[in-house]
Design a protein around this motif. Structure first.
Motif, PDB file in Angstrom:
ATOM      1  N   ARG A  55      24.258  11.178  18.396  1.00 55.39           N
ATOM      2  CA  ARG A  55      25.635  11.627  18.163  1.00 55.39           C
ATOM      3  C   ARG A  55      25.874  12.085  16.718  1.00 55.39           C
TER       4      ARG A  55
ATOM      5  N   GLN B 282      37.375   8.335  14.351  1.00 50.35           N
ATOM      6  CA  GLN B 282      36.975   8.549  15.752  1.00 50.35           C
ATOM      7  C   GLN B 282      36.952   7.231  16.524  1.00 50.35           C
TER       8      GLN B 282
ATOM      9  N   LYS C  35      23.979  15.356  15.977  1.00 48.81           N
ATOM     10  CA  LYS C  35      24.561  16.557  16.589  1.00 48.81           C
ATOM     11  C   LYS C  35      25.794  17.018  15.818  1.00 48.81           C
ATOM     12  N   TYR C  36      26.701  16.090  15.517  1.00 47.42           N
ATOM     13  CA  TYR C  36      27.930  16.485  14.838  1.00 47.42           C
ATOM     14  C   TYR C  36      27.662  16.924  13.398  1.00 47.42           C
TER      15      TYR C  36
ATOM     16  N   TRP D  16      30.862   4.671  17.802  1.00 42.75           N
ATOM     17  CA  TRP D  16      31.335   5.089  16.493  1.00 42.75           C
ATOM     18  C   TRP D  16      31.418   3.903  15.546  1.00 42.75           C
TER      19      TRP D  16
END
Length: 477
Positions: free
Chosen positions: A219, A42, A222-223, A51
């Motif tokens: 982040r 990513q 959530k993923y 990231w």
């Protein structure tokens, strides 16, 4: 208890301790390597600094866990020869070769690329570093495949014959692709991914809960929750399929897992009752007490309303495994899997309502505490699943071909106790050190100040200037 029987018991307890302490590290290594690759991909794709920071932080936790896995893994390799010498010698033609392939995969393929992954930041291009991370994920997965293949062969030994005290290979393909490994390896691989997802969720939830780097850790949380929505039910599905294989190839193990003693009821009808909880009686021929539900056992194991499941009483007493450990370990494992599925659905519901957005996620205190708790559930599930496999296979070290007392090294009780104490001491040091360094990395948090390393622009090394008559060397590029 006779001295020889006591020595065998202590050796078995010793190996149980060693495998229990080792099995918690490789799955996290495998799962985290896969997630690190996806996170780095990513970053390379989007050039988003967040990231990069996420990958560099979780890579530190990965390194700590990887080191613990290597230390406990080498110990386990030693224990095969020390504690299970006769088995190691007899199974060498197959078991030894498969473990040799695993050693090549782990200590050559994986070790080479993990060096590039850890030390290659800034020294190799971003694409090459991503390639190194991919190979770490692939090699660790292949390493686990060989280990599971060897263990599955012990559960369902095919393609071999026991002749002259040695397992001689008659069909390599049949031995490698034995019935248990077909779903046993996918089940363990998905467990590794599930563990890594829950680990990332728990770590991220802690930073969100303490309001440290909230925008960064929202982040991955959530993923990872989104991925868990897919992985948790997949794991349950694979576990159900593996249960059907056990029912066909290891009926005694399945009966012990379910506390199922009688194939038929006194009136001649099929006993379809599933024991929710219970305890075996003193004779070991039935449950002293239990809470049961009719037809559920048949639905679970045959997918029919009145399907027949073989009971322990139809199996010779000398070939029956213990009941209590696989019975309750199986239920704890299933409960952990169910709880993770419910947690994933809870997270999906919050996500769809917009409550996991950066400005609202910290308000979900109950969910965040549950996320931290769920970080430990996969460990419990993996432990219990491993106990079900190993205890359920008893009294065989190679199911149906070699009994455990034939495969265990027959040493003195004093020697067995010394090895047990030594291994306990060593494993506790590794375990304590692992959590100490986990906590240390967590306290420091992610590095938000160092510049982003894009790769390929740093020298691999420099030599000091020579003085006087010292010989000159060509500087490395």
């Amino acid at each position: 208890m006779p001295q020889d029987a006591l020595s065998v018991l202590i050796s078995r307890l010793d190996f149980a301790w060693i495998t229990t302490m080792h099995i918690i590290n490789p799955p996290l290594t495998i799962g985290l390597a896969i997630l690190l690759f996806l996170g780095e991909w990513q970053w390379v794709r989007t050039n988003d600094e967040k990231w990069y920071r996420i990958v560099r932080f979780f890579e530190k936790l990965f390194i700590v866990n990887f080191g613990a896995g290597v230390a406990t893994g080498i110990t386990m390799e030693m224990a095969f020869g020390i504690l299970y010498g006769p088995f190691s010698q007899a199974a060498g033609p197959f078991f030894g070769q498969v473990l040799g392939y695993e050693t090549i995969t782990a200590f050559m393929y994986e070790a080479g690329f993990i060096g590039l992954m850890i030390f290659g930041w800034g020294k190799i291009s971003r694409g090459m570093h991503l390639f190194a991370t991919f190979n770490v994920a692939l090699s660790s997965t292949l390493s686990a495949m060989w280990i599971l293949d060897a263990n599955s062969w012990m559960q369902t030994p095919t393609g071999v014959e026991l002749k002259g005290g040695y397992f001689q290979i008659t069909n390599w393909l049949a031995a490698l692709f034995n019935p248990d490994v077909i779903l046993g390896f996918p089940h363990m691989l998905v467990a590794a991914i599930e563990l890594a997802l829950c680990f990332v969720i728990a770590v991220s939830a802690w930073f969100v809960l303490t309001k440290k780097h909230l925008a960064l850790f929202q982040r991955p949380l959530k993923y990872a929750v989104l991925a868990l929505v897919v992985i948790a039910p997949l794991q349950i599905y694979l576990g159900d399929g593996l249960g059907l294989i056990v029912a066909d190839d290891q009926p005694a193990a399945l009966a012990a897992m379910e506390g199922h003693y009688n194939t038929y009821n006194p009136d001649g009808s099929v006993d379809t009752s599933w024991q929710v909880v219970g305890w075996p009686n003193a004779k070991g021929d039935d449950m002293a007490w239990s809470i049961s539900i009719p037809h559920v056992l048949s639905l679970l194991e045959t997918h029919t309303w009145n399907g027949k499941v073989e009971g322990l009483n139809s199996i010779p007493a000398k070939d029956r495994p213990p009941v209590v450990v696989p019975f309750y370990a199986f239920r704890v494992m299933a409960a952990a899997g169910g709880a993770l599925l419910l947690f994933a659905l809870w997270g999906l519901w919050l996500l769809l309502r917009g409550r996991l957005s950066p400005d609202r996620i910290a308000h979900n205190q109950l969910f965040l505490w549950a996320a931290i708790l769920c970080g430990f559930l996969p460990y419990v599930g993996i432990w219990c699943g491993w106990w079900v496999r190993e205890v359920g296979r008893q009294p065989w070290v190679v199911y149906g071909l070699m009994r455990t007392e034939q495969g265990v090294s027959h040493m003195s009780v004093t020697s067995a106790v010394l090895w047990l104490v030594g291994y306990i001491y060593f494993e506790l040091i590794v375990w304590g050190s692992t959590w100490y360094f986990f906590a240390k990395v967590m306290r420091r948090g992610p590095d938000m100040d160092s510049p982003v390393v894009h790769g390929g622009n740093q020298h691999l090394g420099e030599l000091e200037e020579r003085h006087g008559d010292a010989p000159s060397y060509v500087r490395p590029l």
